[in-house]
Design a protein around this motif. Structure first.
Motif, mmCIF file in Angstrom:
data_model
loop_
_atom_site.group_PDB
_atom_site.id
_atom_site.type_symbol
_atom_site.label_atom_id
_atom_site.label_comp_id
_atom_site.label_asym_id
_atom_site.label_seq_id
_atom_site.Cartn_x
_atom_site.Cartn_y
_atom_site.Cartn_z
ATOM 1 N N ASN A 204 0.846 -1.195 0.000
ATOM 2 C CA ASN A 204 0.000 0.000 0.000
ATOM 3 C C ASN A 204 0.886 1.251 0.000
ATOM 4 N N TYR A 205 0.982 1.901 -1.139
ATOM 5 C CA TYR A 205 1.869 3.064 -1.232
ATOM 6 C C TYR A 205 1.447 3.993 -2.355
ATOM 7 N N LEU A 206 1.931 5.236 -2.262
ATOM 8 C CA LEU A 206 1.778 6.241 -3.318
ATOM 9 C C LEU A 206 3.131 6.888 -3.536
ATOM 10 N N VAL A 207 3.629 6.836 -4.769
ATOM 11 C CA VAL A 207 4.904 7.460 -5.126
ATOM 12 C C VAL A 207 4.599 8.672 -5.998
ATOM 13 N N ASN A 208 5.201 9.797 -5.665
ATOM 14 C CA ASN A 208 5.008 11.038 -6.407
ATOM 15 C C ASN A 208 6.373 11.652 -6.670
ATOM 16 N N ILE A 209 6.788 11.663 -7.931
ATOM 17 C CA ILE A 209 8.063 12.288 -8.294
ATOM 18 C C ILE A 209 7.777 13.415 -9.273
ATOM 19 N N GLY A 210 7.839 14.625 -8.767
ATOM 20 C CA GLY A 210 7.595 15.790 -9.609
ATOM 21 C C GLY A 210 6.229 15.805 -10.257
ATOM 22 N N GLY A 211 5.229 15.219 -9.588
ATOM 23 C CA GLY A 211 3.881 15.199 -10.135
ATOM 24 C C GLY A 211 3.532 13.949 -10.905
ATOM 25 N N GLU A 212 4.495 13.059 -11.109
ATOM 26 C CA GLU A 212 4.212 11.763 -11.735
ATOM 27 C C GLU A 212 3.957 10.758 -10.615
ATOM 28 N N LEU A 213 2.820 10.053 -10.688
ATOM 29 C CA LEU A 213 2.388 9.244 -9.549
ATOM 30 C C LEU A 213 2.118 7.795 -9.934
ATOM 31 N N ILE A 214 2.358 6.916 -8.958
ATOM 32 C CA ILE A 214 1.965 5.519 -9.084
ATOM 33 C C ILE A 214 1.459 5.055 -7.722
ATOM 34 N N ALA A 215 0.360 4.289 -7.738
ATOM 35 C CA ALA A 215 -0.267 3.878 -6.481
ATOM 36 C C ALA A 215 -0.498 2.378 -6.462
ATOM 37 N N ARG A 216 -0.453 1.817 -5.264
ATOM 38 C CA ARG A 216 -0.789 0.414 -5.038
ATOM 39 C C ARG A 216 -1.636 0.330 -3.763
ATOM 40 N N GLY A 217 -2.583 -0.563 -3.758
ATOM 41 C CA GLY A 217 -3.343 -0.850 -2.543
ATOM 42 C C GLY A 217 -4.194 0.319 -2.071
ATOM 43 N N TYR A 218 -4.201 0.527 -0.744
ATOM 44 C CA TYR A 218 -5.083 1.504 -0.114
ATOM 45 C C TYR A 218 -4.292 2.555 0.662
ATOM 46 N N ARG A 219 -4.912 3.736 0.809
ATOM 47 C CA ARG A 219 -4.304 4.772 1.658
ATOM 48 C C ARG A 219 -4.753 4.607 3.111
ATOM 49 N N ASP A 220 -5.905 3.955 3.303
ATOM 50 C CA ASP A 220 -6.396 3.669 4.646
ATOM 51 C C ASP A 220 -6.741 2.189 4.696
ATOM 52 N N LEU A 221 -5.933 1.407 5.428
ATOM 53 C CA LEU A 221 -6.115 -0.036 5.430
ATOM 54 C C LEU A 221 -7.403 -0.451 6.137
ATOM 55 N N GLU A 222 -7.763 0.273 7.196
ATOM 56 C CA GLU A 222 -8.955 -0.103 7.950
ATOM 57 C C GLU A 222 -10.216 0.122 7.126
ATOM 58 N N GLU A 223 -10.298 1.267 6.454
ATOM 59 C CA GLU A 223 -11.483 1.587 5.653
ATOM 60 C C GLU A 223 -11.359 1.089 4.215
ATOM 61 N N GLN A 224 -10.155 0.627 3.839
ATOM 62 C CA GLN A 224 -9.865 0.171 2.488
ATOM 63 C C GLN A 224 -10.260 1.220 1.447
ATOM 64 N N SER A 225 -9.901 2.470 1.739
ATOM 65 C CA SER A 225 -10.176 3.568 0.811
ATOM 66 C C SER A 225 -8.977 3.763 -0.113
ATOM 67 N N PRO A 226 -9.208 4.027 -1.395
ATOM 68 C CA PRO A 226 -8.109 4.137 -2.355
ATOM 69 C C PRO A 226 -7.355 5.450 -2.226
ATOM 70 N N TRP A 227 -6.178 5.480 -2.820
ATOM 71 C CA TRP A 227 -5.446 6.736 -2.955
ATOM 72 C C TRP A 227 -6.227 7.626 -3.921
ATOM 73 N N ARG A 228 -6.199 8.935 -3.681
ATOM 74 C CA ARG A 228 -6.936 9.865 -4.536
ATOM 75 C C ARG A 228 -5.975 10.939 -5.034
ATOM 76 N N VAL A 229 -6.099 11.265 -6.316
ATOM 77 C CA VAL A 229 -5.208 12.261 -6.913
ATOM 78 C C VAL A 229 -6.040 13.375 -7.514
ATOM 79 N N GLY A 230 -5.506 14.579 -7.428
ATOM 80 C CA GLY A 230 -6.194 15.738 -7.984
ATOM 81 C C GLY A 230 -5.651 16.102 -9.347
ATOM 82 N N ILE A 231 -6.546 16.306 -10.299
ATOM 83 C CA ILE A 231 -6.180 16.778 -11.635
ATOM 84 C C ILE A 231 -6.406 18.283 -11.656
#
Length: 366
Positions: A204-231
C-alpha cells in the motif's frame, strides 16, 4: 585498586549494553501510518507515502533502498552530470553502437516507440529547439527566433537519429543529435521506486516524483479507501484540483502548458514546442493526464498528446488504447474530455459527477 578497576569495567559494559538496547528499541518503534518520505531528486521533489505498518528501522531501510534506485536513474539519465551514462552516450562517436545499461535501453526504446506512434510529436532530441525559444537552460531573452535560426536548429534534431537495439542492449546516434530524457526519466524513476517497494513486500503506497504518480493498494487499510489524486484545472491563473480521482494499482502522468509561456507584442507563446514544426503549439489543450500501468509510458504519452492537441491527441489515444483525460480551453471555461479507455476504466457515476465529457470523433464528410 583491583575492585575499582572491575567496577569500572563492568560499568562500561553496562553502558554499552544500554546503548545497544536503546538502539534496538528505536529501530523497533512502530510508526504512525501512513509514513511519508520527502526530498529532492532530478531537479524536482519526491514523496513516497506508505500505508503498511512500519517500524523506524524498516522505514530507514526502505528509504535507503528507494533512494538508491533514484540515484541509479540519475546516474544513468541526468543531463547535468558529466559522468552520467546518457552524457557519455551523447559524446560517443557517431554510427558506433554503444553498450548501455538495461535501464537506459528501456527508456530509449519507450521513447522511440512513442515517437513513432505519435508521428514525431514526442522527440527526445528536441532540446536545441526548446533552448532557442528561451525555455531550456540557455540564458536567452524571451524573443521569437528568426526563421534562419529556427531552420538551423531544426537540422540538429530528429528522433530517428537514435537507433536502439533491445536484443543486444546497445544504441547509437546516426547524426549529431543530443538525447535528453527529461520527458520520460521521471516516469521511469517513479516506476523504479514502485517496483522496489513491490519487491520489499510493501502493498500500500503512493509514489510522487515531480507530479508523476503511481499507487498500489489503499491509503487507509482499515477503511480500504483508495489513494486519490487531484487533476489540476487552471482557475484565475492558479492551479486548482477540481477533478479528484481514485488511483488503484495504476499510475498517472500529466503534461500542461498553462504555467510556462511568454508574450511578445501581445501574442502568447507556449512552452510546449512541437518537434515537427519547431514552433510553440497554438491549440487550446491546456493539460493532458495519461493513466497507465507504467509511468514511463504515461510520461512520454502525456508529452506527445499535449503537443498534438485535442483532436489529433485523442486520435492517438484511441489508436493506442490509452486512458486519457484532457482539459481544453473553451471560450471562458474549461472542458474536460475523456478517451474511450478512460470512460471504460472509471466509474460512470463519478465521471458524471465530475462533469467529464466523453470525446466524440469528428463527423466525416462524405
Amino acid at each position: 585498586m583491583k575492585v575499582t578497576s572491575r567496577l569500572l569495567k563492568y560499568s562500561g559494559l553496562l553502558l554499552i549494553a544500554a546503548g545497544v538496547l536503546a538502539g534496538c528499541s528505536e529501530n523497533d518503534r512502530p510508526l504512525d501510518s501512513p509514513v511519508r518520505f520527502e526530498g529532492g531528486i532530478f531537479g524536482t521533489f519526491y514523496q513516497v507515502t506508505i500505508a503498511d505498518p512500519l517500524t523506524q528501522g524498516e522505514a530507514n531501510a526502505l528509504e535507503e533502498g528507494f533512494l538508491a534506485e533514484l540515484n541509479d536513474v540519475d546516474q544513468a539519465m541526468s543531463t547535468y552530470r558529466d559522468d552520467a551514462e546518457l552524457i557519455v552516450f551523447n559524446d560517443a562517436p557517431l554510427n558506433e553502437w554503444q553498450p548501455l545499461s538495461n535501464a537506459l535501453i528501456e527508456v530509449l526504446a519507450i521513447s522511440r516507440s512513442v515517437s513513432e506512434a505519435s508521428n514525431g510529436a514526442f522527440d527526445i532530441t528536441v532540446g536545441d529547439v526548446v533552448n532557442l525559444w528561451s525555455f531550456g537552460p540557455e540564458a536567452r531573452p524571451e524573443e521569437v527566433p528568426s526563421d534562419a535560426e529556427l531552420n538551423e536548429r531544426m537540422a540538429t534534431i530528429g528522433y530517428e537519429a537514435v537507433d536502439v537495439d533491445t536484443q543486444l542492449m546497445q544504441a547509437r546516434r546516426t547524426r549529431d543529435v543530443f538525447a535528453d530524457l527529461s520527458g520520460v526519466a521521471k516516469g521511469h524513476g517513479t516506476d523504479r521506486v514502485g517496483a522496489y517497494l513491490d519487491q520489499q513486500g510493501i502493498e500500500n503506497y503512493l509514489v510522487n516524483i515531480g507530479g508523476e504518480l503511481i499507487a498500489r493498494g489503499y491509503r487507509d487499510l482499515e477503511e480500504q479507501s483508495p489513494w486519490r489524486v487531484g487533476i489540476e484545472v487552471p482557475h484565475s491563473g492558479l492551479p486548482e484540483a477540481q477533478h479528484v480521482l481514485p488511483l488503484e494499482d495504476l499510475s498517472v502522468a500529466t503534461s500542461g502548458d498553462y504555467r510556462n509561456y511568454f508574450e511578445v507584442d501581445g501574442e502568447r507563446f507556449s512552452h510546449t514546442i512541437d518537434p515537427r514544426t519547431g514552433r510553440p503549439v497554438k491549440h487550446q489543450l491546456a493539460s493532458v493526464s495519461v493513466f497507465h500501468p507504467s509511468n514511463a509510458w504515461a510520461d512520454a504519452w502525456s508529452t506527445a498528446i499535449s503537443v498534438a492537441g485535442s483532436e489529433e491527441g485523442m486520435q492517438m489515444a484511441v489508436e493506442n488504447n490509452l486512458s486519457v483525460l484532457m482539459l481544453v480551453k473553451d471560450s471562458d471555461h474549461w472542458q474536460s474530455l475523456a478517451s474511450p479507455a478512460f470512460m471504460d476504466y472509471f466509474d460512470k457515476a463519478l465521471i458524471d459527477e465530475l462533469g467529464i465529457d466523453a470525446w466524440e470523433a469528428p463527423a466525416v464528410n462524405r
